[in-house]
Design a protein around this motif. Structure first.
Motif, mmCIF file in Angstrom:
data_model
loop_
_atom_site.group_PDB
_atom_site.id
_atom_site.type_symbol
_atom_site.label_atom_id
_atom_site.label_comp_id
_atom_site.label_asym_id
_atom_site.label_seq_id
_atom_site.Cartn_x
_atom_site.Cartn_y
_atom_site.Cartn_z
ATOM 1 N N SER A 168 -60.400 2.656 36.680
ATOM 2 C CA SER A 168 -61.528 3.164 35.907
ATOM 3 C C SER A 168 -62.801 2.727 36.609
ATOM 4 O O SER A 168 -62.763 1.923 37.558
ATOM 5 C CB SER A 168 -61.522 2.622 34.471
ATOM 6 O OG SER A 168 -61.962 1.278 34.442
ATOM 7 N N SER A 169 -63.922 3.230 36.133
ATOM 8 C CA SER A 169 -65.208 2.772 36.639
ATOM 9 C C SER A 169 -65.429 1.323 36.219
ATOM 10 O O SER A 169 -64.843 0.841 35.247
ATOM 11 C CB SER A 169 -66.337 3.645 36.081
ATOM 12 O OG SER A 169 -66.377 3.532 34.663
ATOM 13 N N LYS A 170 -66.274 0.647 36.957
ATOM 14 C CA LYS A 170 -66.588 -0.735 36.604
ATOM 15 C C LYS A 170 -67.285 -0.790 35.250
ATOM 16 O O LYS A 170 -67.047 -1.706 34.453
ATOM 17 C CB LYS A 170 -67.470 -1.362 37.675
ATOM 18 C CG LYS A 170 -67.740 -2.840 37.446
ATOM 19 C CD LYS A 170 -68.553 -3.430 38.584
ATOM 20 C CE LYS A 170 -68.797 -4.911 38.357
ATOM 21 N NZ LYS A 170 -69.605 -5.499 39.457
ATOM 22 N N SER A 171 -68.121 0.196 34.952
ATOM 23 C CA SER A 171 -68.850 0.195 33.684
ATOM 24 C C SER A 171 -67.899 0.270 32.494
ATOM 25 O O SER A 171 -68.134 -0.360 31.459
ATOM 26 C CB SER A 171 -69.839 1.366 33.634
ATOM 27 O OG SER A 171 -69.165 2.609 33.739
ATOM 28 N N TYR A 172 -66.807 1.026 32.643
ATOM 29 C CA TYR A 172 -65.804 1.116 31.571
ATOM 30 C C TYR A 172 -65.165 -0.252 31.343
ATOM 31 O O TYR A 172 -65.002 -0.700 30.203
ATOM 32 C CB TYR A 172 -64.733 2.142 31.946
ATOM 33 C CG TYR A 172 -63.567 2.222 30.983
ATOM 34 C CD1 TYR A 172 -63.568 3.135 29.932
ATOM 35 C CD2 TYR A 172 -62.451 1.392 31.127
ATOM 36 C CE1 TYR A 172 -62.507 3.214 29.045
ATOM 37 C CE2 TYR A 172 -61.385 1.456 30.254
ATOM 38 C CZ TYR A 172 -61.418 2.369 29.210
ATOM 39 O OH TYR A 172 -60.355 2.432 28.341
ATOM 40 N N ARG A 173 -64.814 -0.911 32.429
ATOM 41 C CA ARG A 173 -64.151 -2.213 32.311
ATOM 42 C C ARG A 173 -65.089 -3.263 31.716
ATOM 43 O O ARG A 173 -64.673 -4.077 30.892
ATOM 44 C CB ARG A 173 -63.641 -2.671 33.677
ATOM 45 C CG ARG A 173 -62.576 -1.756 34.263
ATOM 46 C CD ARG A 173 -61.916 -2.369 35.477
ATOM 47 N NE ARG A 173 -62.807 -2.429 36.621
ATOM 48 C CZ ARG A 173 -62.835 -3.427 37.502
ATOM 49 N NH1 ARG A 173 -62.042 -4.462 37.348
ATOM 50 N NH2 ARG A 173 -63.653 -3.390 38.521
ATOM 51 N N VAL A 174 -66.343 -3.230 32.166
ATOM 52 C CA VAL A 174 -67.321 -4.193 31.653
ATOM 53 C C VAL A 174 -67.528 -4.004 30.161
ATOM 54 O O VAL A 174 -67.531 -4.969 29.387
ATOM 55 C CB VAL A 174 -68.658 -4.045 32.408
ATOM 56 C CG1 VAL A 174 -69.770 -4.819 31.697
ATOM 57 C CG2 VAL A 174 -68.516 -4.533 33.845
ATOM 58 N N LYS A 175 -67.694 -2.773 29.735
ATOM 59 C CA LYS A 175 -67.910 -2.496 28.314
ATOM 60 C C LYS A 175 -66.711 -2.938 27.482
ATOM 61 O O LYS A 175 -66.866 -3.553 26.421
ATOM 62 C CB LYS A 175 -68.176 -1.002 28.105
ATOM 63 C CG LYS A 175 -68.459 -0.627 26.659
ATOM 64 C CD LYS A 175 -68.772 0.853 26.519
ATOM 65 C CE LYS A 175 -69.058 1.203 25.054
ATOM 66 N NZ LYS A 175 -69.372 2.653 24.904
ATOM 67 N N ARG A 176 -65.507 -2.630 27.972
ATOM 68 C CA ARG A 176 -64.297 -3.009 27.234
ATOM 69 C C ARG A 176 -64.176 -4.523 27.126
ATOM 70 O O ARG A 176 -63.863 -5.066 26.056
ATOM 71 C CB ARG A 176 -63.068 -2.414 27.920
ATOM 72 C CG ARG A 176 -61.761 -2.703 27.206
ATOM 73 C CD ARG A 176 -60.587 -2.002 27.871
ATOM 74 N NE ARG A 176 -59.353 -2.368 27.194
ATOM 75 C CZ ARG A 176 -58.643 -3.459 27.459
ATOM 76 N NH1 ARG A 176 -59.051 -4.294 28.401
ATOM 77 N NH2 ARG A 176 -57.540 -3.736 26.790
ATOM 78 N N LEU A 177 -64.417 -5.234 28.234
ATOM 79 C CA LEU A 177 -64.300 -6.689 28.223
ATOM 80 C C LEU A 177 -65.353 -7.322 27.322
ATOM 81 O O LEU A 177 -65.070 -8.293 26.597
ATOM 82 C CB LEU A 177 -64.420 -7.242 29.647
ATOM 83 C CG LEU A 177 -64.211 -8.747 29.814
ATOM 84 C CD1 LEU A 177 -62.836 -9.156 29.332
ATOM 85 C CD2 LEU A 177 -64.409 -9.155 31.266
ATOM 86 N N ALA A 178 -66.564 -6.788 27.342
ATOM 87 C CA ALA A 178 -67.631 -7.307 26.486
ATOM 88 C C ALA A 178 -67.251 -7.183 25.012
ATOM 89 O O ALA A 178 -67.508 -8.090 24.203
ATOM 90 C CB ALA A 178 -68.939 -6.577 26.773
ATOM 91 N N GLU A 179 -66.598 -6.070 24.660
ATOM 92 C CA GLU A 179 -66.175 -5.874 23.270
ATOM 93 C C GLU A 179 -65.052 -6.830 22.893
ATOM 94 O O GLU A 179 -65.028 -7.383 21.789
ATOM 95 C CB GLU A 179 -65.725 -4.423 23.074
ATOM 96 C CG GLU A 179 -66.874 -3.417 23.140
ATOM 97 C CD GLU A 179 -66.400 -1.986 23.061
ATOM 98 O OE1 GLU A 179 -65.156 -1.771 23.116
ATOM 99 O OE2 GLU A 179 -67.240 -1.074 22.967
ATOM 100 N N ILE A 180 -64.099 -7.040 23.811
ATOM 101 C CA ILE A 180 -62.977 -7.943 23.541
ATOM 102 C C ILE A 180 -63.460 -9.378 23.330
ATOM 103 O O ILE A 180 -63.031 -10.075 22.406
ATOM 104 C CB ILE A 180 -61.953 -7.898 24.690
ATOM 105 C CG1 ILE A 180 -61.217 -6.562 24.709
ATOM 106 C CG2 ILE A 180 -60.945 -9.049 24.576
ATOM 107 C CD1 ILE A 180 -60.332 -6.370 25.918
ATOM 108 N N LEU A 181 -64.377 -9.819 24.205
ATOM 109 C CA LEU A 181 -64.835 -11.202 24.173
ATOM 110 C C LEU A 181 -66.063 -11.414 23.293
ATOM 111 O O LEU A 181 -66.485 -12.556 23.073
ATOM 112 C CB LEU A 181 -65.156 -11.676 25.597
ATOM 113 C CG LEU A 181 -63.992 -11.654 26.596
ATOM 114 C CD1 LEU A 181 -64.474 -12.066 27.974
ATOM 115 C CD2 LEU A 181 -62.871 -12.565 26.132
ATOM 116 N N ASN A 182 -66.631 -10.302 22.822
ATOM 117 C CA ASN A 182 -67.837 -10.376 21.990
ATOM 118 C C ASN A 182 -68.979 -11.093 22.717
ATOM 119 O O ASN A 182 -69.600 -12.031 22.198
ATOM 120 C CB ASN A 182 -67.544 -11.066 20.652
ATOM 121 C CG ASN A 182 -68.663 -10.876 19.636
ATOM 122 O OD1 ASN A 182 -69.393 -9.883 19.685
ATOM 123 N ND2 ASN A 182 -68.800 -11.823 18.728
ATOM 124 N N VAL A 183 -69.227 -10.641 23.957
ATOM 125 C CA VAL A 183 -70.314 -11.194 24.761
ATOM 126 C C VAL A 183 -71.164 -10.047 25.293
ATOM 127 O O VAL A 183 -70.793 -8.878 25.169
ATOM 128 C CB VAL A 183 -69.771 -12.024 25.949
ATOM 129 C CG1 VAL A 183 -68.962 -13.210 25.453
ATOM 130 C CG2 VAL A 183 -68.922 -11.157 26.892
#
Length: 248
Positions: A168-183
């Protein structure tokens, strides 16, 4: 490998579902494998025969573990993640068992894999790589398995696995990780960069590769467009059925 900072901790493969401890799962899988070997010996069957496996390779953060869990529900396969594989590969007692099994039932295979993976490159197979290969073959021989990570698609024979790459794009991964970790996304991006580097270092050290080539896989799924894990799991399920018609 957990990624730590003063604020956040991230283990690749993490999402909403709580997973058992890697050591506990590894012990369970090894006991299952040992039971399987005893059953085969009692039946005087040929040892080392594997069911077709599914091997997931992914850019960290795309959600491959969630897809694997959904696929497991569809197929009845178990999921073995990178944490479990690492535990077995780095545990001396468990590694001895899997190496002995591999050497007995796949004679000459280690040299074959070394030539295939490294070819003319000046890489020497370390004890860790030997343990990693033995662990993957032993787990695959025990029962039908979905592997996630650790380059398992490079280890198992291509004709006995469905190799799937998730990107996936990096932006997709960043957004998903931010939601998982709440950061904040800025902080999540730093963690993605650290994990990506760790993944690159692993593949360079273990397999002598800079990155995963699309030509190594049966399927490449872009999670920017296949946005729901259920869709991805269904695609993999159908592809598996087509590739292994005689088995399914």
């Amino acid at each position: 490998m957990a990624i730590n900072s003063n604020k956040i901790k991230y283990i690749p493969g993490t999402y909403a579902k709580k997973r058992p401890d890697a050591a506990q799962m590894a012990g369970q899988y090894i006991r299952s494998w040992e039971k399987r070997q005893l059953e085969l010996k009692e039946k005087e069957a040929a040892l080392g025969v594997m069911s077709p496996a599914v091997c997931f390779s992914r850019k960290i953060g795309v959600g491959a573990m969630e897809i694997a869990d959904i696929l497991a529900e569809k197929t009845g396969y178990r999921v073995v993640d990178r944490e479990v594989i690492e535990h077995i590969s780095n545990n001396a007692d468990l590694s001895i068992k899997t190496v002995d099994f591999f050497d007995e039932h796949y004679p000459g295979k280690m040299n074959e894999l070394s030539a295939l993976l490294f070819r003319e490159k000046s890489f020497t197979m370390s004890d860790y790589v030997r343990h990693l290969i033995s662990a993957v073959f032993s787990l695959a021989s025990a029962q039908p398995t979905i592997f996630v990570g650790r380059g398992t698609h490079l280890i198992l024979p291509q004709d006995s696995q469905l190799a799937v790459r998730f990107i996936s794009s990096k932006s997709y991964r960043v957004k998903r990780l931010a939601e998982i970790l709440n950061v904040k996304e800025e902080e999540a991006e730093k963690k993605i960069d650290e994990v990506d580097k760790g993944q690159r270092d692993f593949f360079k050290k273990v397999f002598g590769k800079k990155d995963a080539s699309p030509y190594e896989f049966d399927i490449v799924i872009n999670c920017d467009f296949i946005t729901q894990p259920e869709w991805a799991a269904e695609i993999v399920s159908q592809a598996f059925k087509e590739k292994f018609k005689d088995f399914v």
